[in-house]
Design a protein around this motif. Structure first.
Motif, PDB file in Angstrom:
ATOM      1  N   PRO A  38      94.296 -71.725  35.867  1.00 14.87           N
ATOM      2  CA  PRO A  38      94.518 -71.773  34.402  1.00 14.87           C
ATOM      3  C   PRO A  38      93.565 -72.696  33.682  1.00 14.87           C
ATOM      4  N   GLN A  39      93.212 -73.797  34.292  1.00 16.46           N
ATOM      5  CA  GLN A  39      92.266 -74.729  33.689  1.00 16.46           C
ATOM      6  C   GLN A  39      91.087 -74.896  34.641  1.00 16.46           C
ATOM      7  N   VAL A  40      89.876 -74.607  34.124  1.00 15.13           N
ATOM      8  CA  VAL A  40      88.661 -74.622  34.936  1.00 15.13           C
ATOM      9  C   VAL A  40      87.801 -75.796  34.494  1.00 15.13           C
ATOM     10  N   ASP A  41      87.361 -76.569  35.479  1.00 13.45           N
ATOM     11  CA  ASP A  41      86.472 -77.690  35.198  1.00 13.45           C
ATOM     12  C   ASP A  41      85.060 -77.152  34.944  1.00 13.45           C
ATOM     13  N   PRO A  42      84.470 -77.392  33.785  1.00 14.73           N
ATOM     14  CA  PRO A  42      83.116 -76.860  33.525  1.00 14.73           C
ATOM     15  C   PRO A  42      82.073 -77.391  34.487  1.00 14.73           C
ATOM     16  N   ASP A  43      82.247 -78.610  34.991  1.00  8.15           N
ATOM     17  CA  ASP A  43      81.258 -79.169  35.917  1.00  8.15           C
ATOM     18  C   ASP A  43      81.326 -78.525  37.297  1.00  8.15           C
ATOM     19  N   ALA A  44      82.445 -77.890  37.629  1.00  2.13           N
ATOM     20  CA  ALA A  44      82.593 -77.272  38.945  1.00  2.13           C
ATOM     21  C   ALA A  44      82.134 -75.813  38.977  1.00  2.13           C
ATOM     22  N   ILE A  45      81.802 -75.266  37.806  1.00  6.16           N
ATOM     23  CA  ILE A  45      81.400 -73.855  37.780  1.00  6.16           C
ATOM     24  C   ILE A  45      80.090 -73.645  38.535  1.00  6.16           C
ATOM     25  N   LYS A  46      79.216 -74.646  38.526  1.00  7.12           N
ATOM     26  CA  LYS A  46      77.934 -74.521  39.211  1.00  7.12           C
ATOM     27  C   LYS A  46      78.109 -74.254  40.697  1.00  7.12           C
ATOM     28  N   ASP A  47      79.141 -74.829  41.310  1.00  9.24           N
ATOM     29  CA  ASP A  47      79.382 -74.627  42.738  1.00  9.24           C
ATOM     30  C   ASP A  47      80.068 -73.304  43.034  1.00  9.24           C
ATOM     31  N   PHE A  48      80.519 -72.602  41.993  1.00  6.17           N
ATOM     32  CA  PHE A  48      81.189 -71.309  42.172  1.00  6.17           C
ATOM     33  C   PHE A  48      80.435 -70.183  41.467  1.00  6.17           C
ATOM     34  N   ASP A  49      79.175 -70.400  41.189  1.00  6.95           N
ATOM     35  CA  ASP A  49      78.379 -69.356  40.527  1.00  6.95           C
ATOM     36  C   ASP A  49      78.274 -68.130  41.432  1.00  6.95           C
ATOM     37  N   TYR A  50      78.485 -66.937  40.859  1.00 10.32           N
ATOM     38  CA  TYR A  50      78.506 -65.651  41.556  1.00 10.32           C
ATOM     39  C   TYR A  50      79.718 -65.532  42.493  1.00 10.32           C
ATOM     40  N   ARG A  51      80.743 -66.313  42.268  1.00  7.36           N
ATOM     41  CA  ARG A  51      81.963 -66.192  43.065  1.00  7.36           C
ATOM     42  C   ARG A  51      82.859 -65.146  42.440  1.00  7.36           C
ATOM     43  N   ARG A  52      83.408 -64.262  43.272  1.00 11.27           N
ATOM     44  CA  ARG A  52      84.293 -63.211  42.785  1.00 11.27           C
ATOM     45  C   ARG A  52      85.667 -63.804  42.475  1.00 11.27           C
ATOM     46  N   VAL A  53      86.142 -63.539  41.251  1.00 12.94           N
ATOM     47  CA  VAL A  53      87.438 -64.035  40.801  1.00 12.94           C
ATOM     48  C   VAL A  53      88.173 -62.905  40.085  1.00 12.94           C
ATOM     49  N   TYR A  54      89.480 -63.103  39.873  1.00 16.83           N
ATOM     50  CA  TYR A  54      90.278 -62.170  39.063  1.00 16.83           C
ATOM     51  C   TYR A  54      91.235 -62.976  38.216  1.00 16.83           C
ATOM     52  N   ALA A  55      91.567 -62.421  37.059  1.00 23.55           N
ATOM     53  CA  ALA A  55      92.441 -63.097  36.098  1.00 23.55           C
ATOM     54  C   ALA A  55      93.317 -62.053  35.426  1.00 23.55           C
ATOM     55  N   ARG A  56      94.510 -62.480  35.012  1.00 24.04           N
ATOM     56  CA  ARG A  56      95.489 -61.606  34.370  1.00 24.04           C
ATOM     57  C   ARG A  56      95.793 -62.143  32.975  1.00 24.04           C
ATOM     58  N   GLY A  57      95.868 -61.212  31.999  1.00 27.46           N
ATOM     59  CA  GLY A  57      96.165 -61.631  30.639  1.00 27.46           C
ATOM     60  C   GLY A  57      96.023 -60.486  29.666  1.00 27.46           C
ATOM     61  N   ARG A  58      95.909 -60.822  28.385  1.00 28.67           N
ATOM     62  CA  ARG A  58      95.769 -59.825  27.323  1.00 28.67           C
ATOM     63  C   ARG A  58      94.413 -60.034  26.638  1.00 28.67           C
ATOM     64  N   LEU A  59      93.726 -58.919  26.379  1.00 34.70           N
ATOM     65  CA  LEU A  59      92.425 -58.966  25.723  1.00 34.70           C
ATOM     66  C   LEU A  59      92.615 -59.074  24.219  1.00 34.70           C
ATOM     67  N   ARG A  60      91.977 -60.069  23.628  1.00 31.70           N
ATOM     68  CA  ARG A  60      92.043 -60.276  22.185  1.00 31.70           C
ATOM     69  C   ARG A  60      90.916 -59.482  21.514  1.00 31.70           C
ATOM     70  N   HIS A  61      91.206 -58.202  21.210  1.00 31.19           N
ATOM     71  CA  HIS A  61      90.181 -57.352  20.602  1.00 31.19           C
ATOM     72  C   HIS A  61      89.868 -57.772  19.166  1.00 31.19           C
ATOM     73  N   ASP A  62      90.794 -58.507  18.536  1.00 29.93           N
ATOM     74  CA  ASP A  62      90.526 -58.964  17.177  1.00 29.93           C
ATOM     75  C   ASP A  62      89.463 -60.050  17.136  1.00 29.93           C
ATOM     76  N   GLN A  63      89.177 -60.676  18.288  1.00 28.38           N
ATOM     77  CA  GLN A  63      88.139 -61.709  18.385  1.00 28.38           C
ATOM     78  C   GLN A  63      86.931 -61.215  19.203  1.00 28.38           C
ATOM     79  N   GLU A  64      86.772 -59.939  19.247  1.00 28.77           N
ATOM     80  CA  GLU A  64      85.671 -59.357  20.035  1.00 28.77           C
ATOM     81  C   GLU A  64      84.320 -59.749  19.441  1.00 28.77           C
TER      82      GLU A  64
END
Length: 337
Positions: A129-155
Motif C-alpha cells: 500500500p505504501q511504496v518507498d520512492p528510494d526503494a523503487i530503484k532496486d525493484f526496477d522491471y520487477r513484475r507486480v500486481y495491484a487491485r483497485g479502481r481506475l480513476r478515469h476522471d483524472q486520466e
C-alpha cells in the motif's frame, strides 16, 4: 663607223620582224602563276615587316609565362610544427580512451540487462500500500500486481507517441486502492498509484469514442514497476493546467492528481490479433513484458578504435621521414601563379 651602224639598224629590224612572223603563236599563260614565279624583293632592314598573327600564345614573342616570374629562395625540409603534431597526437589518444570507456559501458549495460531479465522471470509481487520512492530503484522491471479502481476522471494522455507508425497517446490513469486498504485510508495514508495502461490511437483520445476502454468497478492491474525517467533537453515542458503532457514526469503527474510517485506499466502478451481488436475498440495496448534498453556500445567501440587506428597511421606517415638532413637546402618557389 657610226654611219655604218645607222644604216644596218633598219635592216636588222626588218629581218627580226620577218622571223617573228614565221614563229608559232604563243600559248596562254596564267597571270597569277606568273606573279608567283616572280622573285620577291628582299626585305629592307630599314622598313618594318608585318608579322603573322597566330592564335597560339607560344608564338607571340610578347607572351609572359609563369616561369618568367621572379623566383624566391625558400628553405626546404623544415621541421614539423609542434602544435600540429601535438593536435595530431591527441586525436588517436582521445579516441583510444573513449573506446576503452565504451568497453566499460558495455560491461555495465550487459550486467544491467541481465539483472532486469532475471527480475522478469520471477513471479509477480503484490504492490504494497505504501511504496518507498528510494526503494523503487532496486525493484526496477520487477513484475507486480495491484487491485483497485481506475480513476478515469483524472486520466492523463501523454503524446504524441508513435506505435507501429501510427500517431497516438499513452493513457495514464490513477489506481485508487483505498477500498483494498481501508485501514490506511482511515489514517489518511495515500495508496493511489499511477498506471500506464498503454497506447491508443489519436482518434480515440476522447473518452466518448472508447467506452469499452473505460472499465468500471474493481480491476487487477499486472505490470512492471519502473523507476522515474530523466527528461532530456529537447523535450518540451508539460502543461498540467491545459492537460498537455509531453513527458512522463512521475513526480509532476503524481502531484497533479494527488497520488504516490509510483509508476506501473501494464503489460500484455504480444498478440497481433488482440492488438488490432484493442486498437479498434479504443482499449489501451499494453507493453510486452521485456527489457527494452538499447545496447549500442559495440558499435561505439568499433567506431572509436577504428578512428584511433586511422589517425595513428596518419601520424606515423607524417613523422616517418624527419627533415633534419635537408636543413640547408634551397629550392626555387614561384609565388605569382
Amino acid at each position: 663607223m657610226d654611219k655604218s651602224r645607222i644604216l644596218w639598224r633598219p635592216i636588222a629590224q626588218a629581218v627580226s620582224q620577218r622571223q617573228l612572223s614565221t614563229l608559232p603563236p604563243k600559248a596562254w599563260v596564267c597571270t597569277q602563276c606568273l606573279r608567283s614565279l616572280r622573285p620577291r624583293p628582299r626585305p629592307s632592314p630599314l622598313r618594318p615587316q608585318r608579322r603573322h598573327q597566330s592564335s597560339n600564345p607560344a608564338d607571340n614573342p610578347d607572351f609572359h609565362s609563369i616561369v618568367d616570374n621572379p623566383p624566391q629562395l625558400i628553405r626546404s625540409g623544415r621541421k614539423h610544427n609542434k602544435l600540429g603534431l601535438l593536435i595530431l597526437t591527441a586525436i588517436p589518444v582521445t579516441a583510444f580512451v573513449l573506446g576503452c570507456w565504451q568497453v566499460q559501458r558495455l560491461g555495465w549495460k550487459t550486467d544491467l540487462i541481465a539483472r532486469f531479465e532475471d527480475r522478469l522471470v520471477r513471479d509477480p509481487l503484490p504492490l504494497p500500500p505504501q511504496v518507498d520512492p528510494d526503494a523503487i530503484k532496486d525493484f526496477d522491471y520487477r513484475r507486480v500486481y495491484a487491485r483497485g479502481r481506475l480513476r478515469h476522471d483524472q486520466e492523463m494522455l501523454i503524446g504524441p507517441r508513435l506505435h507501429d507508425g501510427n500517431d497516438g497517446y499513452l493513457v495514464v490513469t490513477p489506481l485508487d486502492r483505498s477500498e483494498q486498504y481501508p485501514a490506511y485510508a482511515a489514517k489518511g495514508i495515500n495508496t493511489t498509484v499511477l498506471v500506464c495502461r498503454g497506447w491508443i490511437t489519436k482518434d480515440k483520445a476522447a473518452q466518448s469514442t472508447r467506452p469499452e476502454g473505460l472499465p468500471t468497478g474493481e480491476v487487477v492491474v499486472e505490470g512492471l514497476l519502473r523507476e522515474p525517467w530523466k527528461k532530456n533537453t529537447f523535450t518540451p515542458d508539460n502543461q498540467p493546467g491545459q492537460e498537455k503532457w509531453y513527458f512522463p514526469d512521475v513526480h509532476e503527474m503524481a502531484g497533479h492528481v494527488g497520488s504516490q510517485a509510483v509508476w506501473v506499466e501494464e503489460t500484455m502478451k504480444p498478440d497481433l490479433l488482440a492488438s488490432y481488436d484493442r486498437e479498434a475498440k479504443g482499449i489501451p495496448i499494453g507493453r510486452a513484458p521485456e527489457v527494452n534498453l538499447r545496447n549500442n556500445h559495440v558499435q561505439y567501440i568499433f567506431t572509436w578504435f577504428s578512428l584511433s587506428l586511422a589517425t595513428s597511421i596518419m601520424l606515423w606517415m607524417v613523422v616517418k621521414k624527419p627533415a633534419s638532413n635537408m636543413r640547408g637546402s634551397r629550392v626555387r618557389q614561384n609565388t605569382q601563379w
